[in-house]
Design an enzyme around this catalytic site. Structure first.
Site, PDB file in Angstrom:
ATOM      1  N   SER A  34       0.839  -1.190   0.000  1.00  0.00           N
ATOM      2  CA  SER A  34       0.000   0.000   0.000  1.00  0.00           C
ATOM      3  C   SER A  34       0.878   1.244   0.000  1.00  0.00           C
ATOM      4  O   SER A  34       1.830   1.328   0.783  1.00  0.00           O
ATOM      5  CB  SER A  34      -0.891   0.011   1.240  1.00  0.00           C
ATOM      6  OG  SER A  34      -1.770  -1.085   1.215  1.00  0.00           O
ATOM      7  N   ASP A 109     -10.156   0.381   7.966  1.00  0.00           N
ATOM      8  CA  ASP A 109      -9.405  -0.037   6.787  1.00  0.00           C
ATOM      9  C   ASP A 109     -10.342   0.011   5.585  1.00  0.00           C
ATOM     10  O   ASP A 109     -11.299  -0.762   5.519  1.00  0.00           O
ATOM     11  CB  ASP A 109      -8.848  -1.446   6.972  1.00  0.00           C
ATOM     12  CG  ASP A 109      -7.796  -1.824   5.940  1.00  0.00           C
ATOM     13  OD1 ASP A 109      -7.840  -1.276   4.809  1.00  0.00           O
ATOM     14  OD2 ASP A 109      -6.935  -2.658   6.261  1.00  0.00           O
ATOM     15  N   ARG A 111      -9.246  -0.232   2.326  1.00  0.00           N
ATOM     16  CA  ARG A 111      -8.556  -0.720   1.132  1.00  0.00           C
ATOM     17  C   ARG A 111      -9.352  -1.818   0.430  1.00  0.00           C
ATOM     18  O   ARG A 111     -10.024  -2.611   1.062  1.00  0.00           O
ATOM     19  CB  ARG A 111      -7.166  -1.249   1.489  1.00  0.00           C
ATOM     20  CG  ARG A 111      -6.246  -0.157   1.976  1.00  0.00           C
ATOM     21  CD  ARG A 111      -4.936  -0.695   2.430  1.00  0.00           C
ATOM     22  NE  ARG A 111      -5.097  -1.454   3.667  1.00  0.00           N
ATOM     23  CZ  ARG A 111      -4.085  -1.966   4.360  1.00  0.00           C
ATOM     24  NH1 ARG A 111      -2.842  -1.810   3.935  1.00  0.00           N
ATOM     25  NH2 ARG A 111      -4.310  -2.638   5.479  1.00  0.00           N
TER      26      ARG A 111
END
Length: 187
Positions: A34, A109, A111
């Site tokens: 990331s 999170d 993502r």
């Protein structure tokens, strides 16, 4: 690292895969990294991202083949750079990374790893040995049709500036960080 950079447009972001050697097929050593401007570029010690990036590249080269997928849009576990900087300020006031995101009204999170799986499919990769301590990355790849033959730890040494980050990752986000047992105690 000698490789063939490949860009892919997805979600209005270009994604980059650094490819070393012949990677199509099974059990390809792979890092889903990331983006982390503060850690990767400015060597912030608040996280271990820069160290993990360097270690992953070394392991891929030593292996003789592998892929590093650098995921744009993942800054701050997907909340973006400015929100991440706000969260870091709250962490400086004593909140952990999870608490800081929640205090800002943001997800812990955000993502999405679909694009990483798409990149791996495009490269002809069927299964990986995943360089990661994060079980969510493994689950996401499997959910998107990439087999995970093994999860290979990518352990870095903590320092005073990032020990709280390590603690939150292990205790709040279920990262596999066995090298911290003596330092942090068992959860």
């Amino acid at each position: 690292m000698v490789g063939r950079p490949r860009a892919r447009r997805s979600h209005r972001k270009e994604q980059l895969a650094l490819v070393h050697g012949e990677v199509a097929g099974e059990r390809t050593l792979t890092r889903l990294h990331s983006e982390c401007l503060t850690g990767d570029v400015f060597a912030s010690r608040h996280c271990e991202c820069g160290e993990q990036l360097a270690a992953a590249l070394r392991e891929i080269v030593a292996e003789g083949r592998g892929i590093l997928v650098h995921l744009q849009g993942h800054e701050g576990r997907g909340i973006g750079l400015l929100a991440k900087l706000r969260a870091m300020r709250l962490q400086g006031e004593g909140l952990d990374t999870v608490e800081a995101n929640l205090a800002l009204g943001l997800p812990v999170d955000a993502r999405d790893y679909r694009v990483a799986a798409d990149v791996l499919h495009d490269l002809g990769v069927n299964s990986v040995r995943l360089l990661s301590n994060n079980p969510l990355k493994r689950e996401a790849l499997v959910a998107h049709g990439i087999g995970v033959a093994a999860q290979v730890p990518l352990l870095t040494e903590p320092c005073p500036e990032n020990i709280r980050c390590f603690r939150a990752k292990r205790e709040r986000l279920a990262h596999d960080l066995p090298h911290l047992d003596g330092l942090l105690g068992r959860p």
